[in-house]
Design an enzyme around this catalytic site. Structure first.
Site, PDB file in Angstrom:
ATOM      1  CB  SER A  66     -53.948  57.744 -10.363  1.00  0.00           C
ATOM      2  OG  SER A  66     -53.064  58.211  -9.596  1.00  0.00           O
ATOM      3  CD  GLU A  67     -55.837  62.213  -7.783  1.00  0.00           C
ATOM      4  OE1 GLU A  67     -56.174  63.300  -8.215  1.00  0.00           O
ATOM      5  OE2 GLU A  67     -56.704  61.283  -7.463  1.00  0.00           O
ATOM      6  CB  THR A  68     -52.533  66.258 -12.783  1.00  0.00           C
ATOM      7  OG1 THR A  68     -52.171  65.280 -13.938  1.00  0.00           O
ATOM      8  CG2 THR A  68     -51.776  67.362 -13.222  1.00  0.00           C
TER       9      THR A  68
END
Length: 286
Positions: free
Chosen positions: A45-47
């Site tokens: 969902s996030e980097t």
């Protein structure tokens, strides 16, 4: 070029629960398009990308860094769990010697500090305002069908719609709700909603959770996010007002699940604390 990369499960102390984020440590500037390509490749969902702000900065000794967050689809202005994960990499892996870390972000300066077994994030607090049902009726119906809705709020700062289900519903009802978030894209007609929060009041007599939530952001390529710090920057404001409490314990009821310890401050900000588990360390070749 080799980029140190880590996967950290945030808002949990156990691997494979909470919300996973990839964290990249950038020794040098990265070509702009590579940020998104890496985030798409990681497919979490996030980097997060931590960068040095000036020559001579050091991941072990410096206390201030740049921080950006990317979903598989685009850059976002705020991500709580990936900030928690970033602080965990600096504190626990890099053994950063500072008591407080400052991240320069699209949402201003965010601070992270260690308190016992948790990392505490200092985040903005966002107000959600009453929202007329008719504008978002189709979206809510796509999310919860004919379930009884007790309150609807909208946060213009975060572009999040908060839907509070009736207090007659227990946590299990929220957990078992089958949601097809892909349908939200056609059901959302206003163009102003980029995230949908479903929430129910908890049973906080004793040591229970004050409220529960689930969060969906198909507009950002994330059908359901496991544990969401930015959504709690909105939920904290709402539930603090509703419950008349500054200190709260929250649980996000995704399949992975995660717990957040919340302290609403008097300066328009909120402290959100969580635990972390580092589950992968490696190098990315670009």
């Amino acid at each position: 070029m080799q980029i140190p990369i880590f996967t950290v499960d945030a808002f949990t102390n156990r691997p494979f629960s909470g919300n996973p984020a990839a964290v990249c440590l950038l020794e040098n500037d990265l070509d702009e398009d590579l940020h998104q390509k890496i985030a798409t490749e990681m497919n979490l969902s996030e980097t997060a990308f931590i960068r040095k702000l000036k020559p001579g900065d050091d991941f072990t000794k410096s206390s201030c860094f740049g921080l950006r967050w990317f979903t598989p689809a685009n850059e976002v202005p705020l991500c709580g769990h990936a900030t928690l994960a970033s602080a965990a990499v600096l504190f626990h892996v890099q053994k950063n010697t500072n008591s407080v870390l400052t991240f320069v972000t699209l949402s201003g300066e965010l601070k992270a500090r260690q308190v016992k077994d948790r990392i505490v994030l200092d985040l903005p607090l966002y107000t959600a305002y009453p929202q007329e049902l008719k504008e978002v009726e189709e979206l809510i119906k796509a999310a919860v069908g004919d379930m009884t809705v007790q309150d609807i709020r909208y946060s213009p700062d975060m572009k999040k719609l908060l839907v509070r289900l009736s207090d007659t519903y227990e946590r299990a009802v929220l957990e078992e709700l089958k949601v097809n978030a892909q349908r939200f894209l056609s059901a959302e007609k206003t163009g102003k909603v980029k995230g949908l929060i479903l929430t129910v009041k908890g049973n906080s007599s004793g040591k229970g959770h004050d409220f529960y939530s689930r969060y969906f952001a198909p507009w950002y390529g994330v059908l359901e996010d496991p544990v969401t710090g930015s959504a709690h920057a909105v939920l904290s404001s709402y539930w603090s007002e509703q419950l008349g409490k500054k200190e709260m314990l929250a649980f996000q009821c995704s399949r992975r699940g995660g717990e957040l310890k919340i302290s609403v401050r008097n300066d328009g900000r909120v402290d959100i604390a969580g635990q972390t588990a580092v589950v992968l360390k490696g190098n990315l070749t670009v």
